[in-house]
Enzyme design. Structure first.
Site, short mmCIF file in Angstrom:
data_model
loop_
_atom_site.label_atom_id
_atom_site.label_comp_id
_atom_site.label_asym_id
_atom_site.label_seq_id
_atom_site.Cartn_x
_atom_site.Cartn_y
_atom_site.Cartn_z
N HIS C 81 0.84 -1.20 0.00
CA HIS C 81 0.00 0.00 0.00
C HIS C 81 0.88 1.25 0.00
N ASP C 110 8.58 22.03 -25.50
CA ASP C 110 8.35 20.69 -24.95
C ASP C 110 9.31 20.54 -23.78
N TRP C 146 7.25 -0.51 4.39
CA TRP C 146 7.82 0.19 3.24
C TRP C 146 9.24 0.68 3.55
N SER C 173 13.74 5.79 -12.93
CA SER C 173 12.70 6.61 -13.55
C SER C 173 12.65 8.00 -12.92
N SER C 174 12.69 8.05 -11.59
CA SER C 174 12.61 9.35 -10.91
C SER C 174 13.79 10.23 -11.24
N HIS C 257 13.60 11.10 4.56
CA HIS C 257 13.02 12.37 4.95
C HIS C 257 12.93 13.36 3.79
N GLU C 259 12.52 12.57 0.93
CA GLU C 259 11.43 12.01 0.14
C GLU C 259 10.08 12.58 0.55
N TYR C 261 9.46 15.44 1.62
CA TYR C 261 9.32 16.78 1.05
C TYR C 261 9.18 16.72 -0.45
N SER C 272 0.12 27.32 -4.37
CA SER C 272 0.56 28.70 -4.59
C SER C 272 0.08 29.24 -5.93
N HIS C 306 15.04 11.86 13.03
CA HIS C 306 13.85 11.97 13.88
C HIS C 306 12.92 10.76 13.70
N HIS C 307 13.22 9.94 12.71
CA HIS C 307 12.46 8.69 12.57
C HIS C 307 13.05 7.60 13.45
N THR C 332 8.11 26.43 6.85
CA THR C 332 6.77 25.96 6.47
C THR C 332 5.73 26.94 6.96
N LYS C 335 5.35 29.78 4.69
CA LYS C 335 4.49 29.48 3.54
C LYS C 335 3.02 29.60 3.91
N ARG C 454 1.26 0.72 15.36
CA ARG C 454 0.94 0.58 13.95
C ARG C 454 1.40 -0.79 13.46
C1 HEA Z 1 0.69 8.96 -0.44
C2 HEA Z 1 0.64 8.01 0.38
C3 HEA Z 1 -0.56 7.38 1.00
C4 HEA Z 1 -1.91 7.48 0.71
C5 HEA Z 1 -2.57 8.31 -0.38
C6 HEA Z 1 -2.59 6.65 1.65
C7 HEA Z 1 -3.97 6.47 1.67
C8 HEA Z 1 -4.66 5.70 2.61
N1 HEA Z 1 -4.09 4.96 3.63
FE1 HEA Z 1 -2.09 4.72 3.97
N2 HEA Z 1 -0.11 4.50 4.32
C9 HEA Z 1 0.90 5.16 3.70
C10 HEA Z 1 0.78 6.09 2.68
C11 HEA Z 1 -0.45 6.47 2.11
N3 HEA Z 1 -1.68 6.04 2.48
C12 HEA Z 1 2.17 4.79 4.25
C13 HEA Z 1 3.54 5.32 3.85
C14 HEA Z 1 1.90 3.85 5.24
C15 HEA Z 1 2.89 3.13 6.17
C16 HEA Z 1 3.18 1.77 5.65
C17 HEA Z 1 4.05 1.00 6.57
O1 HEA Z 1 3.78 0.96 7.77
O2 HEA Z 1 5.05 0.41 6.08
C18 HEA Z 1 0.45 3.70 5.28
C19 HEA Z 1 -0.23 2.87 6.18
C20 HEA Z 1 -1.61 2.88 6.34
C21 HEA Z 1 -2.28 2.29 7.43
C22 HEA Z 1 -1.62 1.65 8.64
C23 HEA Z 1 -1.50 0.20 8.52
C24 HEA Z 1 -0.77 -0.36 9.69
O3 HEA Z 1 0.12 0.30 10.23
O4 HEA Z 1 -1.10 -1.48 10.08
C25 HEA Z 1 -3.64 2.47 7.23
C26 HEA Z 1 -4.70 2.02 8.15
O5 HEA Z 1 -5.72 2.55 8.20
C27 HEA Z 1 -3.78 3.19 6.00
C28 HEA Z 1 -4.98 3.58 5.45
C29 HEA Z 1 -5.10 4.39 4.31
C30 HEA Z 1 -6.38 4.73 3.73
C31 HEA Z 1 -7.72 4.27 4.19
C32 HEA Z 1 -6.09 5.56 2.66
C33 HEA Z 1 -7.08 6.19 1.73
O6 HEA Z 1 -6.82 7.56 1.60
C34 HEA Z 1 -7.11 5.53 0.39
C35 HEA Z 1 -8.28 6.03 -0.42
C36 HEA Z 1 -8.31 5.53 -1.81
C37 HEA Z 1 -9.08 4.52 -2.25
C38 HEA Z 1 -9.91 3.73 -1.36
C39 HEA Z 1 -9.02 4.10 -3.68
C40 HEA Z 1 -10.10 4.59 -4.50
C41 HEA Z 1 -11.44 3.92 -4.46
C42 HEA Z 1 -11.78 2.66 -4.75
C43 HEA Z 1 -10.80 1.55 -4.88
C44 HEA Z 1 -13.18 2.36 -4.94
C45 HEA Z 1 -13.63 1.23 -4.15
C46 HEA Z 1 -13.94 1.65 -2.78
C47 HEA Z 1 -14.44 0.84 -1.84
C48 HEA Z 1 -14.57 -0.63 -2.06
C49 HEA Z 1 -14.89 1.38 -0.51
N4 HEA Z 1 -2.53 3.42 5.48
C1 HEA Z 2 4.25 14.84 2.85
C2 HEA Z 2 4.83 14.21 3.75
C3 HEA Z 2 5.29 14.72 5.09
C4 HEA Z 2 5.48 16.00 5.55
C5 HEA Z 2 5.30 17.30 4.82
C6 HEA Z 2 5.91 15.87 6.92
C7 HEA Z 2 6.22 16.96 7.72
C8 HEA Z 2 6.77 16.86 8.99
N1 HEA Z 2 6.99 15.70 9.69
FE1 HEA Z 2 6.51 13.83 9.07
N2 HEA Z 2 6.31 11.95 8.36
C9 HEA Z 2 5.88 11.59 7.12
C10 HEA Z 2 5.52 12.45 6.10
C11 HEA Z 2 5.61 13.83 6.18
N3 HEA Z 2 5.97 14.55 7.27
C12 HEA Z 2 5.82 10.17 6.99
C13 HEA Z 2 5.39 9.39 5.75
C14 HEA Z 2 6.23 9.65 8.21
C15 HEA Z 2 6.30 8.20 8.67
C16 HEA Z 2 7.23 7.33 7.95
C17 HEA Z 2 7.15 5.93 8.47
O1 HEA Z 2 7.64 5.68 9.59
O2 HEA Z 2 6.55 5.07 7.78
C18 HEA Z 2 6.55 10.81 9.04
C19 HEA Z 2 7.04 10.69 10.34
C20 HEA Z 2 7.51 11.76 11.07
C21 HEA Z 2 8.26 11.62 12.27
C22 HEA Z 2 8.71 10.30 12.93
C23 HEA Z 2 7.67 9.80 13.82
C24 HEA Z 2 8.00 8.46 14.35
O3 HEA Z 2 8.08 7.49 13.60
O4 HEA Z 2 8.19 8.40 15.57
C25 HEA Z 2 8.53 12.89 12.72
C26 HEA Z 2 9.31 13.21 13.94
O5 HEA Z 2 9.83 14.22 14.12
C27 HEA Z 2 7.95 13.81 11.76
C28 HEA Z 2 8.01 15.19 11.85
C29 HEA Z 2 7.57 16.06 10.85
C30 HEA Z 2 7.70 17.51 10.94
C31 HEA Z 2 8.26 18.29 12.08
C32 HEA Z 2 7.20 18.01 9.76
C33 HEA Z 2 7.17 19.46 9.37
O6 HEA Z 2 7.63 19.64 8.06
C34 HEA Z 2 5.81 20.07 9.51
C35 HEA Z 2 5.86 21.59 9.43
C36 HEA Z 2 4.53 22.23 9.39
C37 HEA Z 2 3.91 22.87 10.40
C38 HEA Z 2 4.50 22.94 11.76
C39 HEA Z 2 2.56 23.49 10.23
C40 HEA Z 2 2.53 24.88 9.66
C41 HEA Z 2 3.33 25.86 10.41
C42 HEA Z 2 2.83 26.95 11.03
C43 HEA Z 2 1.40 27.30 11.02
C44 HEA Z 2 3.84 27.85 11.68
C45 HEA Z 2 3.83 27.98 13.13
C46 HEA Z 2 4.05 26.73 13.83
C47 HEA Z 2 4.81 26.54 14.93
C48 HEA Z 2 5.89 27.44 15.36
C49 HEA Z 2 4.53 25.38 15.78
N4 HEA Z 2 7.33 13.09 10.78
CU LIG Z 3 10.90 12.79 8.40
#
Ligand code: HEA
Ligand code: HEA
Ligand SMILES: [Cu+2]
Ligand code: CUA
Lengths: 297, 290, 530
Positions: C81, C110, C146, C173-174, C257, C259, C261, C272, C306-307, C332, C335, C454
């Site tokens: 997923h 292009d 993942w 590809s990326s 990390h 990634e 962003y 924007s 931080h992860h 952030t 922004k 989780r």
């Molecule tokens: C861009 C990234 C992205 C996106 C878009 C989503 C989208 C969603 N994610 Fe995902 N998710 C991750 C990135 C993302 N996730 C990551 C990185 C993890 C961690 C994996 C790991 O632990 O290794 C995670 C893990 C994760 C978990 C935790 C699992 C676990 O730790 O055990 C769950 C549980 O609820 C979850 C739920 C969902 C749901 C409900 C959506 C929904 O938003 C999805 C909605 C979209 C659809 C449903 C498809 C469209 C519609 C149909 C197919 C029509 C049919 C519909 C029905 C039959 C109802 N995700």
């Molecule tokens: C689009 C993806 C995305 C983005 C943008 C971010 C943004 C941020 N993430 Fe997140 N993060 C993930 C995707 C993302 N993360 C994913 C996928 C994981 C889990 C991976 C995995 O384990 O599977 C994760 C996990 C993760 C962890 C690890 C948690 C754990 O496993 O224990 C942490 C810890 O520091 C963290 C921190 C942050 C912070 C500080 C930001 C900051 O960039 C956020 C900054 C934004 C704001 C703060 C809000 C706006 C700001 C204001 C309004 C200004 C004023 C605010 C203050 C002064 C408070 N993230």
């Molecule tokens: Cu991070």
């Protein structure tokens, strides 16, 4: 870069019309990768699929490059396109730098963190006491269990002053010869160009040859193999990927050499030459890093 | 500093109503140790900081959405393009807020990392999928696995309603027993893959990594039964290796230990204690598992 | 920002506008719009595949007890997923938007390297075929999460090499896509389009592309080490040989990390573009936005651990990573404040793109706040690997990245197809999605805080209620995405003709100077930008 370029005299930016090579290349990669996967998992038809993949990839490279070279020779590319190629090549090389950075990072981490911790540094002071009694990780190390081919787990390393020093000289010289060739190309001195380019290729292959001999010795006599703990892992992965890049670079230089013989390139239009020369310098610089951090320190 | 005050207030507030928070199904527990209460305080402090900022930021957004609608005849003010002054202001204010919150966080972190002067050390080894506990220097060690009734109920399509199972998935055959008001040091390692030992009420979570020893500590102020789970994906049954820590009075603990030691003596006549061999070559086990 | 001059356009050439026919148009494509379309369609398909896996996950978690899937299969679902959503849906969708819009926005004929453009697309379907086919091998799909942490990921069966090689292909590809974006932006801008006139979508993509080139090779290196540890006896992650499993985590998160962003910066760019259009007011603090984006990118390289607060890092390391992570909130915040000020004293209207952009603004910020809480190392000890983290990252990824993509699609769709779509249907999509996405992910904060880890297929009964709520939200959210597809199909097939400007506003940017649908070949003669 401040503003968009003015297009050169001859025409617009060249946009190729449909090309079969990308999809062909994707299929080739797919065959190659599934072949490799199946080979690794020991499936019967893995190796033949892998072989087919290699054939396809080489076909692809040949055909795609031929297309590009023909277009280039037909004058299709204006300076604007040329600049795209240059930027593309530079960023490609940067991505390669980052690939090596991952392995240098592993080396750095293993030496400065993993081994000291396994030997009880800092907050991990109980690690050797409870898990690896008496282990003292001094570089070069193959870990507490002395993982490696010899029964007693010992191994020797390749001294920096032997063949590696010679290899450093070879590569540095080759960097020089390719630069001389480049100047000769600019100065329309074909004789110097062909000789020095060929010399570069030969130096490159000589490097690979010496490296291969070193590997042979390491495997047969020093007890130093890919599986010789973290030392063997970092040593062979770093020098191995480097050696692979030297090989690729030398082949590219060879292609360029043949193109020179055919009269390709002009003093001011020779992107392919320069691109390959950059690549060669990159390979050179990586080697310096290797020499310092893998062989020397 | 204001934020530290907030933190202290929150901590004491929280400590005043421990049972309420303990039962919570939507917030962190205040827990049973000084550290866990501090962490709870930090958590609530950060939460309120975020709420405060949210009120301001979302307030302005909502105000704009309501007030400056074209449908209400709003005309755009084309002169509002940039202002270095406000950019500086809204860069500096968050920086100050962050510094203010980082200070108490750093202090707590220092306390959490200080494992010196512990009175009892327990070596905890993660296995796929159970825990092994060894009371260092006490001659007591045992495995701790998911309780049998939970294990039966959690099988695919078992047909058993989890609501009828006592502490479903949070119960083990052999809980860890420790004395109250005692600084306990846990020494963590993994036998096969990485696991992570988490007991929320102690605010202890540390990875159990093959080949290395990690340290953590807790000192429970309360007697009771505290549960936790493995929190690092460790394979198929990662969800089924819970942790149960029983904190007993010092006397009860001494009695328990004595019983265990006696039992161990009786048993060693025949077999070797599992850890004597278990951890000498964890890597060999790892490679074998590959 | 760019004010364009249209006169050059109509002098466009005659023979160049004919489209190639048949399947060859797609297989052999070199046209940035065709390739962009393929990327978008591919991303949508992957979104549904990844979403379908999420639906099974939510179904199993609907109530305690194991009802539908085996725990091992559950882990495969979670792993795939995430890989499918990140590498198959969100990243390709952004590349598709880049393909479509960057040449149009900078006045280029292009993308700079059209054949390589096609190569970077066509690798993807094959890469995902490899990845997903592993579900049918002995031992099932990849089940180590993942994040692929060893030693667990090394225990996989036949899926192991397939996963690794699929990741190598996605990375290739990326990197090619990113090189193309950089070269296009740096080399193909119309005369007069200086860097500080570049539309923000191009700016954010440019910076994203730098991130991609810097970190995708590092991921390739990390998985290569996994591969050699598995098959060739290396000891990178094996302590017995002097390695360390935690070393993988460092290398992985050095990629991982930045990634995240990569997954959000282009979203910032889209938002924007949209907010100024529907506020009828130029973006506030353009320069500050550019610098903030660059700062975020820079900081993203020094926060990775931080992860890994719970792996037993030295105290100084934890301090450093805690503070550097907190710092990211500052740019952030800049922004967020600039977007808000753009709306201030504007003249707002609420077409679907604007609605999605606004939802992004609110919900991404909520995700950012929980990110900030996670950054507090001592508190992260309680959050790490619980549903609190799952809630955090879905807030930034789903109503963050995915909503921004939807906003972008709704914004530019008429430019692509030449037809307006049903605003009513799109608004239905918006409201159902926005409400249900909160029902889906908000309760997960509670679950995490109350102690639910989780990556578990079953849980104690105390977590039942919030899981049910979350699952119901999930099903509704999933179904509502069918509306999205309906709108797209409708607009592709016909409907009211869109004008060049499309919106009842004065959108800035060169893309609005060409007719809708945009001609097959973009600016064959570069427009003048004043
Ligand atoms: C861009 C990234 C992205 C996106 C878009 C989503 C989208 C969603 N994610 Fe995902 N998710 C991750 C990135 C993302 N996730 C990551 C990185 C993890 C961690 C994996 C790991 O632990 O290794 C995670 C893990 C994760 C978990 C935790 C699992 C676990 O730790 O055990 C769950 C549980 O609820 C979850 C739920 C969902 C749901 C409900 C959506 C929904 O938003 C999805 C909605 C979209 C659809 C449903 C498809 C469209 C519609 C149909 C197919 C029509 C049919 C519909 C029905 C039959 C109802 N995700
Ligand atoms: C689009 C993806 C995305 C983005 C943008 C971010 C943004 C941020 N993430 Fe997140 N993060 C993930 C995707 C993302 N993360 C994913 C996928 C994981 C889990 C991976 C995995 O384990 O599977 C994760 C996990 C993760 C962890 C690890 C948690 C754990 O496993 O224990 C942490 C810890 O520091 C963290 C921190 C942050 C912070 C500080 C930001 C900051 O960039 C956020 C900054 C934004 C704001 C703060 C809000 C706006 C700001 C204001 C309004 C200004 C004023 C605010 C203050 C002064 C408070 N993230
Ligand atoms: Cu991070
Ligand atoms: Cu042990 Cu998860």
């Amino acid at each position: 870069m401040a503003h968009a370029p003015t297009s050169s005299d001859n025409s617009k930016y060249y946009i190729p019309h449909g090309s079969p090579w990308p999809i062909f290349g994707s299929v080739a990669l797919f065959v190659l990768m599934s072949g490799a996967a199946m080979t690794m998992e020991g499936a019967n038809n893995g190796p033949s699929l892998l072989g087919a993949g290699f054939v396809l990839i080489f076909t692809l490279l040949f055909c795609w490059f031929r297309t590009v070279i023909n277009e280039s020779e037909a004058g299709t590319y204006n300076l604007h396109v040329d600049r795209s190629f240059r930027m593309g090549m530079s960023w490609f090389i940067f991505s390669e730098v980052m690939f090596f950075a991952a392995f240098f990072g592993a080396l750095f981490y293993a030496r400065n963190f993993a081994l000291p911790w396994l030997s009880g540094a800092g907050a991990k002071h109980l690690t050797p006491e409870l898990l690896w009694r008496g282990f003292e990780g001094v570089w070069p190390s193959n870990g507490p269990l002395k993982v490696g081919p010899r029964a007693d787990g010992s191994f020797e390393t390749i001294p920096a002053l032997g063949v590696p020093a010679v290899n450093t000289l070879l590569l540095l010289t080759s960097g020089l010869t390719v630069t001389i060739a480049h100047h000769a190309l600019r100065a329309k001195n074909r004789a110097v160009l062909t000789t020095f380019l060929l010399a570069t290729v030969l130096l490159g292959f000589l490097f690979v040859f010496l490296q291969a001999r070193e590997y042979h010795e390491a495997y047969t006599e020093l007890g130093l193999q890919l599986g010789t703990g973290i030392y063997g892992s970092t040593f062979f992965m770093l020098t191995g990927f480097h050696g692979f890049h030297v090989t690729v670079g030398a082949i590219m230089l060879l292609v360029i050499w043949f193109r020179v013989l055919r009269g390709h390139f002009t003093p001011d239009r020779h992107f392919a030459f320069e691109g390959v020369a950059w690549y060669w310098h990159f390979v050179d610089v990586v080697w310096l890093g290797l020499y310092i951090f893998v062989y020397w320190l | 500093m204001l934020n530290r005050k907030v933190a202290t207030v929150m901590t004491s507030l929280a400590a005043a109503a421990p049972t309420l928070a303990y039962e919570s199904t939507y917030n962190l527990p205040v827990g049973a140790t000084d550290v866990s209460a501090r962490v709870y305080g930090l958590h609530m402090m950060m939460f309120w900081v975020c709420i405060a900022i949210a009120i301001v930021v979302f307030g302005v957004m909502i105000y704009s959405i309501v007030k400056f609608r074209r449908s209400k005849g709003a005309v755009a003010d084309q002169t509002l393009l940039h202002s270095t002054k406000v950019e500086i202001v809204w860069t500096l204010i968050p920086v100050l807020i962050l510094i203010a919150t980082a200070i108490p966080a750093a202090r707590t972190l220092i306390v959490m990392e200080d494992t010196r002067n512990s009175e009892l050390s327990i070596k905890v080894t993660g296995y796929q999928w159970k825990w092994h506990y060894e009371y260092i220097g006490k001659g007591v060690n045992f495995y701790s696995s998911l309780a049998a009734d939970s294990n039966e109920a959690r099988q695919l399509k078992s047909g058993i309603d989890p609501h009828g199972v006592k502490d479903y998935l949070l119960n083990v055959d052999n809980p860890v027993v420790v004395p109250v008001n005692t600084k306990i040091r846990v020494l963590l390692t993994g036998n096969d893959v990485i696991h992570s030992w988490w007991v929320p009420d102690f605010a202890v979570k540390k990875d159990a990594i093959p080949g290395f020893i990690n340290e953590a500590w807790f000192k429970s102020n309360k007697v009771g039964r505290f549960t936790g789970q493995c929190t690092e994906l460790c394979g198929r049954d990662h969800g089924f290796m819970p942790i149960v820590v029983e904190v007993r009075s010092k006397e009860d603990f001494a009695k328990w230990l004595a019983d265990k030691q006696a039992a161990a003596k009786a048993a060693t006549s025949g077999e070797v204690a599992p850890t004597a061999t278990a951890m000498t070559t964890p890597a060999a086990a790892t490679t074998a598992a590959l | 920002m760019a004010h364009a001059d249209t006169h050059a356009l109509h002098a466009a050439d005659h023979h160049d506008d004919h489209k190639p026919h048949g399947i060859g148009r797609w297989l052999f494509a070199t046209n940035h719009k065709d390739i962009g379309t393929m990327y978008m369609v591919f991303a949508l398909i992957m979104f549904f595949i990844g979403g379908a896996m999420a639906m099974v996950i939510r179904l199993e978690l609907f109530k305690p007890g194991m009802q539908f899937v085996d725990p091992g299969f559950y882990n495969s679902l979670v792993t795939s997923h995430a890989l499918v959503m990140i590498f198959g849906a969100v990243m390709p969708a952004f590349v598709g938007l880049a393909n479509w819009m960057i040449p149009l926005q900078i006045g280029a004929p292009d993308m700079a390297l059209p054949r390589m453009n096609n190569y970077s697309f066509w690798i993807l379907p094959f890469a995902f075929t490899l990845l997903l086919s592993s579900f049918f091998t002995a031992g099932g799909g990849p089940a180590g999460g993942w994040t692929l942490y060893p030693p667990l990921s090394l225990q996989a069966g036949d899926s192991f090499p397939l996963t690794i090689f699929a990741i190598h292909m996605m990375g290739a590809s990326s990197i090619m896509g990113a090189i193309n974006v950089i070269v296009t932006i740096m080399n193909m801008r119309a005369p007069g389009m200086t860097l500080l006139k570049l539309p923000l979508f191009c700016w954010t993509w440019l910076i994203t592309a730098y991130l991609l080139i810097a970190v995708m090779p590092v991921l390739a290196g990390a998985v290569t080490m996994l591969l050699t540890d598995h098959y060739f006896g290396t000891s990178f992650f094996n302590p017995a040989g002097g390695g360390d499993p935690v070393m993988f985590q460092h290398i992985f998160w050095f990629f991982g990390h930045p990634e995240v962003y990569i997954l959000i910066l282009p979203a910032f760019g889209i938002v924007s573009e949209i907010i100024p259009t529907f506020s009828r007011k130029p973006l506030f603090g353009y320069d500050a936005m550019v610098y903030a984006t660059a700062s975020i990118a820079f900081l993203s390289f020094i926060v990775w651990a931080h992860h890994m607060f719970t792996v037993g890092m030295p105290l100084a390391g934890q301090m450093f990573f805690m503070m550097s992570t907190m710092l990211i909130a500052v740019p952030t915040g800049v922004k967020v404040f600039n977007w808000t000020t753009t709306m201030w004293k504007g003249s707002l209207s609420f077409e679907p793109p604007m609605l999605f952009a606004l939802a992004f603004l609110f919900l991404f910020t909520i995700g950012g706040f929980s990110g900030l809480m996670l950054a507090i190392a001592p508190a992260d000890y309680q959050y790490q690997d619980t549903y609190f983290v799952v809630a955090h990252f879905h807030y930034v990824l789903v109503p963050g990245a995915v909503f921004a993509i939807m906003a972008g699609v709704y914004y530019w769709l008429p430019k692509w197809t030449g037809h307006m779509y049903s605003m009513t249907l799109a608004k239905w999509h918006f409201w159902v999605s926005t409400i249900s996405v909160n029902v889906l992910f908000f309760p997960q904060h509670f679950l995490g805080l109350a102690g639910m880890p989780r990556r578990i297929p079953d849980y104690n009964v105390q977590f039942t209620d919030w899981n049910m709520v979350s699952s119901i939200g999930g099903f509704v959210f999933g179904l509502s995405q069918l509306l999205f597809v309906a709108v797209i199909i409708q607009s592709a097939r016909g409907g009211p003709k869109a004008t060049a400007k499309v919106w009842d506003a004065e959108p800035l940017g060169l893309e609005w100077t060409v007719p809708s649908p945009a001609p097959y070949h973009s600016f064959s003669d570069a427009p003048e930008v004043h």
